[in-house]
Write a protein that holds these residues in place. Sequence first.
Motif, PDB file in Angstrom:
ATOM      1  N   GLU A 166      42.511 -81.861 -66.648  1.00  0.00           N
ATOM      2  CA  GLU A 166      42.829 -81.555 -68.041  1.00  0.00           C
ATOM      3  C   GLU A 166      42.167 -82.537 -68.999  1.00  0.00           C
ATOM      4  O   GLU A 166      42.229 -82.379 -70.211  1.00  0.00           O
ATOM      5  N   MET A 167      41.598 -83.619 -68.451  1.00  0.00           N
ATOM      6  CA  MET A 167      41.030 -84.661 -69.315  1.00  0.00           C
ATOM      7  C   MET A 167      40.059 -85.523 -68.514  1.00  0.00           C
ATOM      8  O   MET A 167      40.028 -85.455 -67.292  1.00  0.00           O
ATOM      9  N   VAL A 168      39.288 -86.328 -69.233  1.00  0.00           N
ATOM     10  CA  VAL A 168      38.429 -87.310 -68.584  1.00  0.00           C
ATOM     11  C   VAL A 168      39.334 -88.347 -67.922  1.00  0.00           C
ATOM     12  O   VAL A 168      40.249 -88.860 -68.542  1.00  0.00           O
ATOM     13  N   GLU A 209      43.953 -91.313 -63.302  1.00  0.00           N
ATOM     14  CA  GLU A 209      44.308 -92.409 -64.192  1.00  0.00           C
ATOM     15  C   GLU A 209      43.405 -92.345 -65.411  1.00  0.00           C
ATOM     16  O   GLU A 209      42.192 -92.238 -65.288  1.00  0.00           O
ATOM     17  N   SER A 210      44.028 -92.366 -66.582  1.00  0.00           N
ATOM     18  CA  SER A 210      43.261 -92.363 -67.816  1.00  0.00           C
ATOM     19  C   SER A 210      44.036 -93.156 -68.843  1.00  0.00           C
ATOM     20  O   SER A 210      45.254 -93.016 -68.950  1.00  0.00           O
ATOM     21  N   GLU A 248      36.857 -83.228 -68.304  1.00  0.00           N
ATOM     22  CA  GLU A 248      37.774 -82.139 -68.603  1.00  0.00           C
ATOM     23  C   GLU A 248      37.192 -80.831 -68.060  1.00  0.00           C
ATOM     24  O   GLU A 248      36.025 -80.533 -68.281  1.00  0.00           O
ATOM     25  N   ARG A 252      50.335-103.115 -58.040  1.00  0.00           N
ATOM     26  CA  ARG A 252      49.036-102.642 -58.490  1.00  0.00           C
ATOM     27  C   ARG A 252      48.695-103.103 -59.913  1.00  0.00           C
ATOM     28  O   ARG A 252      47.586-103.516 -60.202  1.00  0.00           O
ATOM     29  N   PRO A 265      47.107 -88.376 -72.123  1.00  0.00           N
ATOM     30  CA  PRO A 265      45.925 -88.935 -72.785  1.00  0.00           C
ATOM     31  C   PRO A 265      44.822 -87.913 -72.956  1.00  0.00           C
ATOM     32  O   PRO A 265      44.675 -87.003 -72.150  1.00  0.00           O
ATOM     33  N   ASN A 266      44.045 -88.077 -74.004  1.00  0.00           N
ATOM     34  CA  ASN A 266      43.003 -87.114 -74.325  1.00  0.00           C
ATOM     35  C   ASN A 266      41.796 -87.808 -74.939  1.00  0.00           C
ATOM     36  O   ASN A 266      41.569 -87.740 -76.128  1.00  0.00           O
ATOM     37  N   PRO A 267      40.989 -88.472 -74.109  1.00  0.00           N
ATOM     38  CA  PRO A 267      39.797 -89.133 -74.648  1.00  0.00           C
ATOM     39  C   PRO A 267      38.796 -88.099 -75.160  1.00  0.00           C
ATOM     40  O   PRO A 267      38.914 -86.925 -74.830  1.00  0.00           O
ATOM     41  N   PRO A 305      38.074 -93.365 -71.495  1.00  0.00           N
ATOM     42  CA  PRO A 305      39.333 -93.436 -70.728  1.00  0.00           C
ATOM     43  C   PRO A 305      39.674 -94.831 -70.196  1.00  0.00           C
ATOM     44  O   PRO A 305      40.647 -94.989 -69.484  1.00  0.00           O
ATOM     45  N   PHE A 306      38.889 -95.848 -70.566  1.00  0.00           N
ATOM     46  CA  PHE A 306      39.076 -97.167 -69.951  1.00  0.00           C
ATOM     47  C   PHE A 306      40.213 -98.003 -70.523  1.00  0.00           C
ATOM     48  O   PHE A 306      40.678 -98.941 -69.889  1.00  0.00           O
TER      49      PHE A 306
END
Lengths: 70, 445
Positions: free
Chosen positions: A7-9, A33-34, A62, B190, B348-350, B378-379
């Motif tokens: 759904e996303m990068v 993980e984002s 995405e 982690r 999240p939505n980069p 996304p970092f």
Amino acid sequence: MAEVRAEMVANVWKVVVSEGDQVAEGDELVVLESMKMEIPVVADADGTVTALKVAEGDVVQEGDLIAVIE
Amino acid sequence: MFESVLVANRGEIASRVIRTVRAMGLKAIAVYSEADADLPFVAEADEAVLLGPPQPAQSYLDIDRVLEAARRTNAQAIHPGYGFLAENAEFAERVIAQGLAWIGPPPLAIARMGDKINARNLMIEAGVPVSAGVWEPVPDVATAVAEAERIGYPVMVKAAGGGGGIGMGAARDEAELVKMYQTARTRAERFFGNPDILLERYVERARHVEVQILGLADGTVLALGERDCSVQRRHQKIVEETPSPGVSPELRARMLAAAVRAGEAVGYRGAGTVEFLLDSAAQDFVFLEMNTRLQVEHPITELVTGIDLVEQQLLIAAGEPPSFTSTEPRGHAVEFRVYAEDPQRFLPNPGEIKIWEEPVGEGVRIDAGYAEGNTVTPFYDPLLAKLCVHGTDRPAALRRAGQAVAAFRIEGLKTNLPFFTELLGDEEFVAGTYDTGLVDRMRRR
């Protein structure tokens, strides 16, 4: 057949299942993980994982295909 | 006063610190990763040094690379912002060992407050109220179950070395606890490199209220009012306001006094925040943790007091007295954390920012980390900007907030701005009676 897409990068943090595994709707397939957040990707149908297109450490965009469930 | 400051951070907080450094006539030096080369903070600094690849471990968290950048640019002081190396006692020690001014508390204060178990014991000695819980790491699941029986459900499972809500969760019964204990341990290992787990009594319908403190160069510790941070999703703050609508003048006096005692107990210098969990019904509070750095939501304290907190941090680090005479707050201020995430599930939505138009006007302050044309990668965390409003009272501030949220135009990626419109129309939020469960309840309605 159900295609599971990103759904996303994101980075692929953990791959939970393998090709050939039986899964039920809602089972975790991989964990992405984002932006400092873990995002579980779950099966949206019961079936067999016939294709698994990502490995731990991969970067997905995405819409990228993660897995196929039949 | 030193002549140059290296800002060891990125995004909005780097821009925020650079603004004050330059306003004080000092040279501002930025460090950045390959992913951030086009962001405003790099251009705003007088000088900028590339640290390395986007991954935080090879850039913003790499102590050697940050110190090397300071050497190369002859920086005389380092401001760590928040997150990354801000609460890393080893980093603070190495900055000082290199002969630089560390714009933060003494490394020992960071270390003593960074360990939650140690911090809680210190608070008991200082007469600051703490919650019922365990006083040492819980080694296995059987011990966790036994301790939870003693404390009483629900219990909060927390990472001893953690922060930011990661690895935290409330367990209502034994089954939930068993599951949560394992997850929390894995995540703590982690994210923080420390698998130690704590248990604490969980207060239902609690508010999260924190006090801004300032340890002056002469050793005096001042409290600059409280901030209510109860609007949270996934145990992370998204909206903060001051003063808290849930704190009476009598309770405020007690909380501020407790925060000062907490700061004095560790010989605190500089800006810090003492977080409390408030039981609104009982009008009672317990110590949660202390953040030994500038807080994300510091702008709302600046808006009501008129004090530039970053300026005070620099003055204190240089051993100079503060620049203000009064700490008396005026009016009401609210901060909204504008995140690159969808407003429904908060995922999240980069992406690329195609349009960025900020609201302007009386009583509106935007601390932004991005501009039109930038790409959100996304970092790092999803914070795009902090939208802050100030008004003569709470209704005036909320009115202003409604207009500012509606006027903030960001296109190209999803943001949580629509959630703020929803929040500003929510009865509980408008009444000010909300607690940390508000966002979950809104999503279930």
